[in-house]
Design an enzyme around this catalytic site. Structure first.
Site, PDB file in Angstrom:
ATOM      1  N   ASP A  12       0.816  -1.223   0.000  1.00  0.00           N
ATOM      2  CA  ASP A  12       0.000   0.000   0.000  1.00  0.00           C
ATOM      3  C   ASP A  12       0.849   1.272   0.000  1.00  0.00           C
ATOM      4  O   ASP A  12       0.431   2.297   0.517  1.00  0.00           O
ATOM      5  CB  ASP A  12      -0.971   0.032   1.195  1.00  0.00           C
ATOM      6  CG  ASP A  12      -1.806  -1.220   1.271  1.00  0.00           C
ATOM      7  OD1 ASP A  12      -2.248  -1.682   0.208  1.00  0.00           O
ATOM      8  OD2 ASP A  12      -2.003  -1.752   2.382  1.00  0.00           O
ATOM      9  N   GLU A  13       2.029   1.202  -0.593  1.00  0.00           N
ATOM     10  CA  GLU A  13       2.901   2.384  -0.597  1.00  0.00           C
ATOM     11  C   GLU A  13       2.507   3.385  -1.672  1.00  0.00           C
ATOM     12  O   GLU A  13       3.003   4.520  -1.687  1.00  0.00           O
ATOM     13  CB  GLU A  13       4.365   1.974  -0.844  1.00  0.00           C
ATOM     14  CG  GLU A  13       4.973   1.077   0.213  1.00  0.00           C
ATOM     15  CD  GLU A  13       4.780  -0.399  -0.117  1.00  0.00           C
ATOM     16  OE1 GLU A  13       4.028  -0.709  -1.067  1.00  0.00           O
ATOM     17  OE2 GLU A  13       5.361  -1.239   0.588  1.00  0.00           O
ATOM     18  N   GLY A  39      -3.737  -4.665  -4.352  1.00  0.00           N
ATOM     19  CA  GLY A  39      -4.737  -3.682  -4.776  1.00  0.00           C
ATOM     20  C   GLY A  39      -4.001  -2.426  -5.162  1.00  0.00           C
ATOM     21  O   GLY A  39      -3.492  -1.723  -4.300  1.00  0.00           O
ATOM     22  N   HIS A  40      -3.868  -2.178  -6.467  1.00  0.00           N
ATOM     23  CA  HIS A  40      -3.127  -0.997  -6.916  1.00  0.00           C
ATOM     24  C   HIS A  40      -4.116   0.066  -7.389  1.00  0.00           C
ATOM     25  O   HIS A  40      -4.922  -0.188  -8.278  1.00  0.00           O
ATOM     26  CB  HIS A  40      -2.178  -1.367  -8.057  1.00  0.00           C
ATOM     27  CG  HIS A  40      -1.064  -2.261  -7.596  1.00  0.00           C
ATOM     28  ND1 HIS A  40      -0.211  -2.904  -8.435  1.00  0.00           N
ATOM     29  CD2 HIS A  40      -0.678  -2.596  -6.346  1.00  0.00           C
ATOM     30  CE1 HIS A  40       0.669  -3.615  -7.721  1.00  0.00           C
ATOM     31  NE2 HIS A  40       0.384  -3.449  -6.459  1.00  0.00           N
ATOM     32  N   GLN A 219       2.719  -5.995  -3.170  1.00  0.00           N
ATOM     33  CA  GLN A 219       3.011  -5.992  -1.716  1.00  0.00           C
ATOM     34  C   GLN A 219       4.330  -5.232  -1.463  1.00  0.00           C
ATOM     35  O   GLN A 219       4.732  -4.440  -2.304  1.00  0.00           O
ATOM     36  CB  GLN A 219       3.081  -7.409  -1.156  1.00  0.00           C
ATOM     37  CG  GLN A 219       1.738  -8.118  -1.089  1.00  0.00           C
ATOM     38  CD  GLN A 219       1.366  -8.858  -2.361  1.00  0.00           C
ATOM     39  OE1 GLN A 219       2.199  -9.463  -2.989  1.00  0.00           O
ATOM     40  NE2 GLN A 219       0.110  -8.820  -2.738  1.00  0.00           N
ATOM     41  N   GLY A 297     -11.007  -3.436   1.976  1.00  0.00           N
ATOM     42  CA  GLY A 297     -11.707  -2.320   2.620  1.00  0.00           C
ATOM     43  C   GLY A 297     -11.365  -2.159   4.103  1.00  0.00           C
ATOM     44  O   GLY A 297     -11.913  -1.296   4.779  1.00  0.00           O
TER      45      GLY A 297
HETATM   46  P1  IMP Z   1      -2.211 -12.917   1.935  1.00  0.00           P
HETATM   47  O1  IMP Z   1      -1.257 -12.323   0.935  1.00  0.00           O
HETATM   48  O2  IMP Z   1      -3.641 -12.790   1.535  1.00  0.00           O
HETATM   49  O3  IMP Z   1      -1.828 -14.324   2.302  1.00  0.00           O
HETATM   50  O4  IMP Z   1      -2.077 -12.058   3.279  1.00  0.00           O
HETATM   51  C1  IMP Z   1      -0.890 -12.070   4.076  1.00  0.00           C
HETATM   52  C2  IMP Z   1      -0.622 -10.688   4.652  1.00  0.00           C
HETATM   53  O5  IMP Z   1      -0.218  -9.811   3.600  1.00  0.00           O
HETATM   54  C3  IMP Z   1      -1.835 -10.019   5.310  1.00  0.00           C
HETATM   55  O6  IMP Z   1      -1.384  -9.269   6.412  1.00  0.00           O
HETATM   56  C4  IMP Z   1      -2.355  -9.096   4.225  1.00  0.00           C
HETATM   57  O7  IMP Z   1      -3.069  -8.003   4.761  1.00  0.00           O
HETATM   58  C5  IMP Z   1      -1.049  -8.659   3.590  1.00  0.00           C
HETATM   59  N1  IMP Z   1      -1.195  -8.233   2.191  1.00  0.00           N
HETATM   60  C6  IMP Z   1      -1.290  -9.027   1.092  1.00  0.00           C
HETATM   61  N2  IMP Z   1      -1.373  -8.278  -0.012  1.00  0.00           N
HETATM   62  C7  IMP Z   1      -1.297  -7.000   0.379  1.00  0.00           C
HETATM   63  C8  IMP Z   1      -1.294  -5.744  -0.315  1.00  0.00           C
HETATM   64  O8  IMP Z   1      -1.349  -5.678  -1.551  1.00  0.00           O
HETATM   65  N3  IMP Z   1      -1.208  -4.640   0.453  1.00  0.00           N
HETATM   66  C9  IMP Z   1      -1.088  -4.693   1.806  1.00  0.00           C
HETATM   67  N4  IMP Z   1      -1.075  -5.822   2.495  1.00  0.00           N
HETATM   68  C10 IMP Z   1      -1.181  -6.966   1.790  1.00  0.00           C
END
Ligand code: IMP
Length: 424
Positions: A12-13, A39-40, A219, A297
């Site tokens: 989320d940067e 989510g970009h 991520q 969300g």
């Molecule tokens: P997963 O990738 O769904 O297995 O989630 C593992 C961790 O990564 C959780 O804390 C999610 O909130 C976090 N996470 C996964 N994708 C994103 C992203 O695009 N932005 C922020 N956090 C993410």
């Protein structure tokens, strides 16, 4: 010249904006890790998109968008995104999907729920950990399998047999194994069958021709499976160090590596967060920065910038330039805090601990930086920024060990300052 854009925090940067900006000059944009957990946020011609799978190249007609082998694909999400973006653009994006990319199937989401991963780790419920687990366990279904329906059916049958043996009394798994999964998959895949191929070969050739290839990370470094805050991480390699593996091409030269840093820190999901603010200041950051997840969300946890964590990320990303986003959100703070070290076991340390238990014990050691009152959103030149904002940026550059390449002062492309310092 090849460029990589990588998140250096917990995701989320603001990578979406940076990759959208850089993609217009690329010939190829490559996503190399993660799946629809990402989510970009992209604003294209005034329309806001929260993309999850498609690379930012899809918004430009001459750019080939590649989903490399390290990406995990949910065909229904991909289909929906491509259809929505095609309607907006009036043409269909050019896509290449690696034959080695693994597919997310309904049982992956189901297993994530049955195992309670969202509760334990705060996962996004997109089937990410179970699909990467299947890949490592050699029971995954890959996009190349879609090109041979008999092979696809055989692999799916074997996978369902195994699931039924492991969970003999699960009505959910029984419902999935009622057949029809392969046919459903082939139907969703139909618009993409011509796009599945040798992505590693195409990327390798583009690099050999010295084309402008853009690698789009998903991520951030602190969510990296091995070097992030394990086990509160995602299940793929999120850093420059992991990129070569995610595309299947040795990366001898990527001269430009942009590390994206939000001007403060956010995190969604569980896990230690030493600079987290659970007070009014954190609330203000969440409100002013609209810090709610693009995929789920969920409200994001907010805190001050952490130079210890950023230096850890820099060791794996080797950034040649930094993009600092949402600097405008900090306007109005009397004083800004920057974490320069941790206190752990009675001692000060600048080392980022890999064990989650140790990180949870770390107390931030702050230095204070004066804030500024000015609204930055209309500023277009670095020198227009208040001197306090420039000092803050200079301290970040010094602390991380890379120059500031971009400063983002709002969600749209124009609200950006490019300093020209971005490559080796
Ligand atoms: P997963 O990738 O769904 O297995 O989630 C593992 C961790 O990564 C959780 O804390 C999610 O909130 C976090 N996470 C996964 N994708 C994103 C992203 O695009 N932005 C922020 N956090 C993410």
């Amino acid at each position: 010249m090849a460029t990589a854009v990588l998140g250096m925090q917990w995701g989320d940067e603001g990578k979406g904006k940076v990759t959208h900006l850089l993609a217009k000059d690329a010939t190829m944009v490559v996503r190399f890790n993660g799946g629809p957990n990402a989510g970009h946020t992209v604003i294209d011609r005034g329309v806001r998109f929260g993309t999850h799978l498609v690379p930012a190249g899809v918004f430009y007609p001459d750019v080939l968008s590649v989903l490399a082998s390290g990406v995990v694909i949910d065909l229904s999400v991909l289909r929906q995104e491509v259809e929505e973006i095609s309607r907006h653009l009036g043409w269909r994006p050019r896509l290449l999907i690696s034959e080695a990319a693994h597919l997310i199937l309904p049982y992956h989401r189901l297993l994530e729920d049955l195992e309670g991963m969202a509760g334990t780790f705060g996962t996004t419920r997109r089937g990410i950990a179970p699909v990467y687990r299947d890949r490592a366990a050699k029971v995954g279904i890959r996009s190349g399998d879609l090109l041979s329906p008999p092979r696809l059916r055989r692999r799916l049958d074997e996978r369902m047999d195994l699931l039924k043996r492991l969970a003999p009394r699960s009505p959910e798994i029984d419902a999935l194994s009622g057949g029809g999964l392969a046919e459903e998959l082939l139907r969703s895949a139909e618009p993409f069958l011509n796009s599945i191929g040798d992505a590693a070969g195409a990327i390798g050739e583009a690099l050999a021709r010295d084309e402008a290839v853009l690698f789009e990370g998903a991520q951030g470094a602190l969510l990296d499976l091995d070097f992030g805050t394990y086990p509160f991480v995602t299940s793929s390699s999120t850093t420059f160090a992991g990129l070569a593996n995610g595309i299947g091409v040795p990366l001898l030269r990527v001269d430009c590596r942009i590390g994206v840093i939000k001007a403060y820190t956010t995190r969604v999901g569980e896990g230690a967060f030493p600079t987290e603010l659970v007070d009014e200041v954190g609330e203000t950051l969440r409100r002013e920065g609209a810090e709610f997840g693009t995929t789920t969300g969920r409200p994001r946890r907010c805190g001050w910038l952490d130079l210890v964590a950023l230096r850890h990320a820099a060791a794996f990303d080797a950034p040649t330039g930094l993009a600092v986003t949402k600097l405008d959100v900090l306007s109005g703070s009397e004083e800004i805090k920057l974490c320069r070290a941790y206190r752990l076991g009675g001692r000060e340390t600048t080392r980022f601990p890999l064990a989650a238990e140790d990180l949870a014990e770390c107390q931030p050691v702050y230095e204070m930086v004066p804030g500024w009152r000015e609204d930055l959103s209309g500023m277009r030149e670095y020198d227009e920024l208040p001197k306090e904002a420039r000092s803050y940026l200079a301290r970040i550059a010094e602390g991380v060990g890379a120059p500031i390449a971009y400063v983002s002062l709002g969600p749209s492309a124009e609200e950006t300052i490019a300093t020209g310092f971005d490559s080796e």
